[in-house]
Design a protein around this motif. Sequence first.
Motif, short mmCIF file in Angstrom:
data_model
loop_
_atom_site.label_atom_id
_atom_site.label_comp_id
_atom_site.label_asym_id
_atom_site.label_seq_id
_atom_site.Cartn_x
_atom_site.Cartn_y
_atom_site.Cartn_z
N ARG A 1 0.87 -1.19 0.00
CA ARG A 1 0.00 0.00 0.00
C ARG A 1 0.90 1.23 0.00
NH1 ARG A 1 -5.02 1.30 0.23
NH2 ARG A 1 -5.76 3.12 1.35
N TYR A 2 0.54 2.16 -0.85
CA TYR A 2 1.35 3.34 -1.11
C TYR A 2 0.44 4.55 -0.95
CZ TYR A 2 3.74 6.42 -4.56
OH TYR A 2 4.35 7.45 -5.22
N GLN A 3 0.74 5.43 0.02
CA GLN A 3 -0.09 6.60 0.28
C GLN A 3 0.75 7.86 0.11
OE1 GLN A 3 -1.07 4.88 4.20
NE2 GLN A 3 -3.14 5.63 3.75
N VAL A 4 0.14 8.86 -0.53
CA VAL A 4 0.80 10.15 -0.72
C VAL A 4 -0.04 11.19 -0.02
CG1 VAL A 4 1.68 11.81 -2.39
CG2 VAL A 4 1.63 9.38 -2.98
N GLY A 5 0.58 11.86 0.95
CA GLY A 5 -0.12 12.86 1.75
C GLY A 5 0.02 14.25 1.18
N PRO A 6 -0.71 15.19 1.74
CA PRO A 6 -0.75 16.56 1.21
C PRO A 6 0.56 17.31 1.43
CG PRO A 6 -1.93 16.44 3.27
CD PRO A 6 -1.53 15.04 2.93
N CYS A 7 0.68 18.39 0.67
CA CYS A 7 1.79 19.32 0.85
C CYS A 7 1.16 20.69 1.12
CB CYS A 7 2.67 19.36 -0.40
SG CYS A 7 1.83 20.05 -1.85
N HIS A 8 1.95 21.73 1.10
CA HIS A 8 1.41 23.08 1.32
C HIS A 8 1.04 23.73 -0.01
CE1 HIS A 8 2.22 23.22 5.59
NE2 HIS A 8 3.36 22.60 5.35
N THR B 1 12.12 8.14 7.25
CA THR B 1 13.18 8.34 6.28
C THR B 1 14.53 8.28 6.97
OG1 THR B 1 11.77 9.82 5.01
CG2 THR B 1 14.12 9.91 4.56
N PRO B 2 15.37 7.34 6.52
CA PRO B 2 16.70 7.30 7.12
C PRO B 2 17.53 8.49 6.64
CG PRO B 2 16.43 5.58 5.45
CD PRO B 2 15.14 6.31 5.55
N ASP B 3 18.32 9.06 7.52
CA ASP B 3 19.24 10.15 7.19
C ASP B 3 18.58 11.21 6.32
OD1 ASP B 3 21.59 11.64 7.01
OD2 ASP B 3 22.29 10.50 5.28
N CYS B 4 17.71 11.99 6.91
CA CYS B 4 16.94 13.00 6.18
C CYS B 4 17.81 14.11 5.60
CB CYS B 4 15.87 13.60 7.10
SG CYS B 4 14.74 14.72 6.29
N GLY B 5 18.77 14.56 6.35
CA GLY B 5 19.60 15.68 5.88
C GLY B 5 18.80 16.97 5.91
N PRO B 6 19.24 18.00 5.15
CA PRO B 6 18.47 19.24 5.08
C PRO B 6 17.06 18.92 4.59
CG PRO B 6 20.57 19.46 3.95
CD PRO B 6 20.43 18.02 4.32
N ARG B 7 16.09 19.73 5.02
CA ARG B 7 14.69 19.36 4.75
C ARG B 7 13.86 20.58 4.38
NH1 ARG B 7 10.96 18.16 9.35
NH2 ARG B 7 9.03 17.78 8.29
N ALA B 8 13.06 20.42 3.30
CA ALA B 8 12.03 21.39 2.95
C ALA B 8 10.75 20.91 3.62
CB ALA B 8 11.84 21.45 1.44
N THR B 9 10.04 21.78 4.29
CA THR B 9 8.91 21.35 5.12
C THR B 9 7.57 21.35 4.39
OG1 THR B 9 8.60 23.60 5.92
CG2 THR B 9 10.01 22.14 7.23
N ASP B 10 7.53 21.73 3.12
CA ASP B 10 6.24 21.88 2.46
C ASP B 10 5.98 20.86 1.36
OD1 ASP B 10 8.21 22.92 0.86
OD2 ASP B 10 7.04 24.62 0.16
N LEU B 11 6.66 19.73 1.37
CA LEU B 11 6.50 18.72 0.32
C LEU B 11 5.73 17.51 0.84
CD1 LEU B 11 10.03 18.99 -1.28
CD2 LEU B 11 7.90 20.03 -2.06
N SER B 12 5.29 16.67 -0.09
CA SER B 12 4.45 15.51 0.23
C SER B 12 5.17 14.50 1.12
CB SER B 12 4.03 14.80 -1.05
OG SER B 12 3.23 15.62 -1.84
N HIS B 13 4.36 13.80 1.89
CA HIS B 13 4.83 12.69 2.70
C HIS B 13 4.29 11.40 2.10
CE1 HIS B 13 5.57 15.94 5.49
NE2 HIS B 13 6.31 15.11 6.20
N TYR B 14 5.09 10.37 2.15
CA TYR B 14 4.70 9.06 1.63
C TYR B 14 4.68 8.06 2.77
CZ TYR B 14 5.88 10.87 -3.02
OH TYR B 14 5.94 11.60 -4.17
#
Length: 169
Positions: free
Chosen positions: A43-50, A109-122
Amino acid sequence: MTRQTACCLAMAWVALLIAGCTQQRTLSGSEPTANASPVTEIRYQVGPCHGMCPVYSVGLSEDGTTRFHGEQFTALEGERVRVSDPGRFALVKRQLSSWQPAMGTTIDTPDCGPRATDLSHYTVTWTNRDGEQAILKHDSGCHSEDARRLTEVLRSVPKTVGIEAWVER
């Protein structure tokens, strides 16, 4: 230690190694018994972004059934079911296999690194015959090299499954 004792120990060691490599069968003799039964659904879910990112979920079964549910910003909204080639399930399973956690666990997510906070989550959920699940939660805003590769693979799933026309507006 005598030579004969050393030889017997070596033969016992080889026998144990060989026994460890063989597959055990169930009482019916039809299926191998492993630590976990094979994955039967992904099962593959894509959540909202901003913004106006597509929000949807897809269930893939080993028999080739694809269940799509478009929630918002998708070309199709609501549920669609299609029976297609079981090879698509196998392909998605193979594409995602290196990121599948152990059954019964959930990882982010392993080893996220720098992150943009407004993108989709899976969220990817693998379910086996016994009902056990392995869950991977991924933030596509993560910019480490591994996270970017995972995002690319996840974004390719609709095309692999043949539902990109259902997702893209």
